[in-house]
Structures are given as C-alpha cells and as structure tokens.
Design an enzyme around this catalytic site. Sequence first.
Site, mmCIF file in Angstrom:
data_model
loop_
_atom_site.group_PDB
_atom_site.id
_atom_site.type_symbol
_atom_site.label_atom_id
_atom_site.label_comp_id
_atom_site.label_asym_id
_atom_site.label_seq_id
_atom_site.Cartn_x
_atom_site.Cartn_y
_atom_site.Cartn_z
ATOM 1 N N LYS A 140 29.224 43.877 20.031
ATOM 2 C CA LYS A 140 30.581 43.617 20.496
ATOM 3 C C LYS A 140 31.484 43.297 19.309
ATOM 4 O O LYS A 140 32.636 43.751 19.249
ATOM 5 C CB LYS A 140 30.553 42.465 21.504
ATOM 6 C CG LYS A 140 31.863 42.190 22.208
ATOM 7 C CD LYS A 140 31.643 41.368 23.479
ATOM 8 C CE LYS A 140 31.176 39.952 23.181
ATOM 9 N NZ LYS A 140 32.305 39.046 22.856
ATOM 10 N N ARG A 193 36.204 45.327 16.076
ATOM 11 C CA ARG A 193 36.831 45.612 14.789
ATOM 12 C C ARG A 193 37.105 47.105 14.639
ATOM 13 O O ARG A 193 38.178 47.492 14.135
ATOM 14 C CB ARG A 193 35.924 45.091 13.667
ATOM 15 C CG ARG A 193 35.941 43.560 13.580
ATOM 16 C CD ARG A 193 34.686 42.976 12.959
ATOM 17 N NE ARG A 193 34.824 41.532 12.739
ATOM 18 C CZ ARG A 193 34.680 40.615 13.699
ATOM 19 N NH1 ARG A 193 34.395 40.984 14.935
ATOM 20 N NH2 ARG A 193 34.821 39.330 13.420
ATOM 21 N N GLY A 247 38.943 36.239 23.307
ATOM 22 C CA GLY A 247 39.581 35.671 22.134
ATOM 23 C C GLY A 247 39.723 36.665 21.003
ATOM 24 O O GLY A 247 40.751 36.693 20.316
ATOM 25 N N ARG A 303 42.727 28.639 24.361
ATOM 26 C CA ARG A 303 42.033 28.801 23.089
ATOM 27 C C ARG A 303 43.039 28.870 21.937
ATOM 28 O O ARG A 303 44.138 29.422 22.078
ATOM 29 C CB ARG A 303 41.129 30.038 23.131
ATOM 30 C CG ARG A 303 40.051 29.895 24.193
ATOM 31 C CD ARG A 303 39.134 31.093 24.271
ATOM 32 N NE ARG A 303 38.253 31.171 23.106
ATOM 33 C CZ ARG A 303 37.318 32.099 22.971
ATOM 34 N NH1 ARG A 303 37.147 33.022 23.909
ATOM 35 N NH2 ARG A 303 36.558 32.118 21.897
ATOM 36 N N SER A 339 37.346 32.142 12.481
ATOM 37 C CA SER A 339 37.314 33.208 11.477
ATOM 38 C C SER A 339 38.055 34.445 11.987
ATOM 39 O O SER A 339 38.425 35.317 11.201
ATOM 40 C CB SER A 339 35.868 33.571 11.139
ATOM 41 O OG SER A 339 35.203 34.139 12.259
ATOM 42 N N ASP A 363 27.504 31.251 18.278
ATOM 43 C CA ASP A 363 27.046 31.912 19.495
ATOM 44 C C ASP A 363 25.547 31.738 19.743
ATOM 45 O O ASP A 363 25.058 32.045 20.834
ATOM 46 C CB ASP A 363 27.392 33.401 19.464
ATOM 47 C CG ASP A 363 28.888 33.641 19.632
ATOM 48 O OD1 ASP A 363 29.581 32.712 20.091
ATOM 49 O OD2 ASP A 363 29.361 34.743 19.300
ATOM 50 N N ARG A 367 27.390 33.251 27.798
ATOM 51 C CA ARG A 367 26.226 32.872 26.995
ATOM 52 C C ARG A 367 25.437 31.740 27.661
ATOM 53 O O ARG A 367 24.217 31.651 27.482
ATOM 54 C CB ARG A 367 26.653 32.498 25.581
ATOM 55 C CG ARG A 367 27.318 33.678 24.874
ATOM 56 C CD ARG A 367 27.380 33.539 23.383
ATOM 57 N NE ARG A 367 28.241 34.574 22.822
ATOM 58 C CZ ARG A 367 27.869 35.835 22.602
ATOM 59 N NH1 ARG A 367 26.638 36.215 22.890
ATOM 60 N NH2 ARG A 367 28.722 36.712 22.102
#
Length: 380
Positions: free
Chosen positions: A20, A25, A71, A99, A141, A262, A335
């Site tokens: 993912k 990207r 996000g 967020r 990040s 994660d 998750r």
Amino acid sequence: MDVKVYPSRLAGEIRAVDSKSAAHRAIFAAALCQRPPELMIRDSSDDICASLGAARAIREGRGEIDCAECGATLRFALPVAAALGRTARFTGRGRLPERPIAPLVRALAAHGCAFSADRLPLELRGRLTSGVFELPGNISSQFVSGLLLALPALPGGGEIRLTSPLESAGYVDLTRAVLADFGIAVEDTAAGYRVPGGQTFAPPSTYAPEGDWSSAAFFLAANALGGSVRVTGLRQDSLQPDRQIAALMASLADLDAAKAPDLAPIMAVVYAATPGHWRIRNGARLRAKESDRLTALAACLKEIGADARVEGDEMAIRGQARLPGGTADARGDHRLAMALAIAACAAENPITILGAQAVNKSYPGFFDDYRRLGGKADVL
C-alpha cells in the site's frame, strides 16, 4: 461485520499483497507525469481506491477531492494539488479530520497557497512556489513524502528543512526510491532533503508495486505462535520499515514504535502470548492513527484476557502462554482487527471481533488468506 475466529494453527503459503505504501507513492508520482505509466496494482483496498480517486480528481482539475479515511491520500494529495495550482475542497471521514495536517498546511501556506482551515474539510487555493520548506520530522513522515512527491513539479524544485528528528525515516527512503523509478533525483542535505529544479518525470511504461511487508507481518508473526507460514513476493532488500518483522521474529525484542508504528498491533499480540515482560516504546504517534491506537490496542488486549497497560507513550505487556479469548471491538482500525484474528492462534477460546470489516481499509482479502492457511473464521 462481526467475525468469530477459533483457536487454530496457521500453516501454508500465500502471496504478499501489493505494498500500500509503494502504491500510494506511485499513484501520485504518476499523477504528475505527462504520460503516466500503467499502474499494475493487483490488490485494491479502500485506501488505494481513495488515492486513485484523489489523483484522478487532481489530474482532471475537479473541485472536490475525497480522501475517505486515508492519511496518506490526504498528505500526498494536498502538496501535489498545490504544485499544480488546483483550487479544490478536500474532504474525508472517520478519524481523518482529526489526524494532524497543520504543519503541512503551514508549510504550503508559506509558499504561495491559501487554506480555509488546517484540518478537514478545507479549501485550497493558489499555486505552490519553490523555496525552503520547514517541517517537523516527529509528527508524520508523510508530510515529508508528500512534499518530495510534489517538488519535482515546481520549476525550481525545493528544499525540505527538518525542524525535529525524522521518525519512520524508512518511509521517506521508500518515497525516494519510487521517485528514482520515475526518473527524479532527491539529494541529502545537512538538515533534510533537496529536489533540484529542472527535472522531468520519466517513468517506465508500466509500474508494479512491490509486496507489502506491513500486511505480511500479521501472518509471519503467526509463526511465533506455533504457525508455519510462508509469504512469497516480498523483497528482502525492501526499504519498507515493516521489513524488520523478520528480525523481530528471529530474535524477539521490544519494539521501537517510532521506527515501525504499524507493527505495534501484531507485536503486542506476540508479546501478550509470550511469557515475559515486554514493552512497546515511543508510541506517541500511535495516538493519531485510525484509532488512538495506543489506548485502543491495550483495551483490545484486555478484552481477550491479556495483561497490557499504557504508561505515558509506552505500553507494558506481561506475556502469558495462552490467551483466554473473548470479544473485542476493533474500533474501526484495520490493524487491530487483523491482530485480533492472529491472536486466536494463541487463544484457549474463540475471539469475536466486532467491526471486522475494518480490514477492507488495507487488506480486503485478509480473512480469505486466513482461511486458506487453515484458520477458521465465521461471519456472524
């Protein structure tokens, strides 16, 4: 959807789903290409659909960009749309409006853009200009990755200056690797990164994301609970931070969540089912995920009989040989839902997962693969 999973041993082989992180990207890099490559994404999810839809809206100049609950979609779409001078209204749902994006909004606003707010929903106007962008490195990040994706579209490129140490640096390395695949060079500086101006996106004709260590981590961790699972299609030289799951399984140690946030849910399950005293450290950023993941994770573990408690921004876990089982609410977090399913491998009794449909956010086929490996899961 609620799912009841039963104590079982997972064994066999599955193929890793597409990364993912890499797909997000590639989608936004492709949106900036004059001739985008054909993206060979085999495994879709709610998050991937959000990025595909946002990138398409940006390319077509549409005025509404729906980031759903993702996000990464929001933090990549904002600077990319700004670099192209789009006027648009950004929306989202679930926890996404909560967020953090204010530091990214401020950085863009300092270089030619105007925003109606610093959280969703918001409107963007103006066109991004080159210069030096200051960003914190300890919040997300994705702020850095989003800007790195956008800066090559500016005639003069730009520089990112980090105002605090960069956490989850591996995800920025992954961004740089994807950009390199698209013909874009990013340079290191003493305080961050520089994207030289005058570059042109030069992608291959087709582009396929690598396999996803983040999703594979759940099944690889089952091996620590008596399983025998092999996941194919994973690059051993991958830059994905969650590749460290292999080392964690080889030599069990406490998790530094600042480097691989994660992995916290599945490692918490492994710790809870392994006698000893364990800690998940540096978990502050877990509070700004699909749930307040630090608090929610401890609550889920307690609901299935584990001994876990939050201490500041850390979690302390006292492991035991078997977990009692019970009913746990995934709290809308994909998750957590997957980690609870794996917890059944070390449970004395079934575990009922409330809101198990949360897996659709990143891994819609999770329960299919779970059953393929011998797990028993019934939809209630």
